[in-house]
Design a protein around this motif. Structure first.
Motif, PDB file in Angstrom:
ATOM      1  N   HIS A  23       0.826  -1.208   0.000  1.00  0.00           N
ATOM      2  CA  HIS A  23       0.000   0.000   0.000  1.00  0.00           C
ATOM      3  C   HIS A  23       0.863   1.261   0.000  1.00  0.00           C
ATOM      4  O   HIS A  23       0.695   2.144  -0.847  1.00  0.00           O
ATOM      5  N   LEU A  24       1.795   1.347   0.939  1.00  0.00           N
ATOM      6  CA  LEU A  24       2.590   2.567   1.088  1.00  0.00           C
ATOM      7  C   LEU A  24       3.466   2.826  -0.133  1.00  0.00           C
ATOM      8  O   LEU A  24       3.445   3.921  -0.703  1.00  0.00           O
ATOM      9  N   PHE A  25       4.222   1.828  -0.553  1.00  0.00           N
ATOM     10  CA  PHE A  25       5.172   2.059  -1.642  1.00  0.00           C
ATOM     11  C   PHE A  25       4.582   1.792  -3.017  1.00  0.00           C
ATOM     12  O   PHE A  25       5.041   2.360  -4.002  1.00  0.00           O
ATOM     13  N   GLU A  27       1.315   2.375  -3.755  1.00  0.00           N
ATOM     14  CA  GLU A  27       0.260   3.343  -4.032  1.00  0.00           C
ATOM     15  C   GLU A  27       0.604   4.745  -3.545  1.00  0.00           C
ATOM     16  O   GLU A  27       0.650   5.687  -4.333  1.00  0.00           O
ATOM     17  N   VAL A  28       0.848   4.920  -2.264  1.00  0.00           N
ATOM     18  CA  VAL A  28       1.017   6.259  -1.690  1.00  0.00           C
ATOM     19  C   VAL A  28       2.228   6.977  -2.297  1.00  0.00           C
ATOM     20  O   VAL A  28       2.120   8.130  -2.723  1.00  0.00           O
ATOM     21  N   TRP A  29       3.380   6.301  -2.342  1.00  0.00           N
ATOM     22  CA  TRP A  29       4.583   6.947  -2.878  1.00  0.00           C
ATOM     23  C   TRP A  29       4.505   7.139  -4.395  1.00  0.00           C
ATOM     24  O   TRP A  29       5.267   7.917  -4.966  1.00  0.00           O
ATOM     25  N   GLN A  30       3.589   6.474  -5.065  1.00  0.00           N
ATOM     26  CA  GLN A  30       3.505   6.536  -6.529  1.00  0.00           C
ATOM     27  C   GLN A  30       2.385   7.437  -7.058  1.00  0.00           C
ATOM     28  O   GLN A  30       2.240   7.601  -8.266  1.00  0.00           O
ATOM     29  N   ARG A  31       1.620   8.029  -6.177  1.00  0.00           N
ATOM     30  CA  ARG A  31       0.501   8.873  -6.613  1.00  0.00           C
ATOM     31  C   ARG A  31       1.009  10.069  -7.409  1.00  0.00           C
ATOM     32  O   ARG A  31       2.126  10.529  -7.211  1.00  0.00           O
TER      33      ARG A  31
END
Length: 108
Positions: A23-25, A27-31
């Motif tokens: 989730h973090l890497f 999705e969040v870091w790739q937005r």
């Protein structure tokens, strides 16, 4: 996660680590809207404000390895942080930059 940190990271045990990393890497870091460098700057400020310099040190190393920030920029961040999160934290941040830069300059 490997892209953000600039080195291979092995999976930890259990579902918690895998779900967090995905989730973090993934999705969040790739937005869209912020670059990895932008996110790194925000994270350095947030970690420093919380006194989490051990984790900030990992981010400083990643920023150097990924060539998102150089020593001059990281030293400038330390000066900036002195005024917003306090001299002790800013001074410690500057010291960890020196440690990270020194570690990169050692011959292997």
């Amino acid at each position: 996660m490997n892209e953000v940190y600039g080195f291979d990271v092995e999976d930890g045990p259990g579902d918690f680590f895998a779900l967090t990393v995905d989730h973090l890497f993934g999705e969040v870091w790739q937005r869209e809207g912020l670059s990895v460098r932008d996110r790194r700057l925000l994270l350095l400020g947030a970690l420093s404000a919380q006194g989490m310099l051990d984790v900030a040190e990992i981010q400083v190393g990643a920023a150097l390895n990924n060539e998102e920030l150089d020593e001059r920029q990281l030293r400038e961040i330390a000066i900036f942080l002195c005024h917003y999160v306090g001299w002790p934290i800013g001074t410690k941040f500057d010291a960890l930059v020196g440690k990270a830069v020194g570690g990169r300059m050692r011959p292997e």
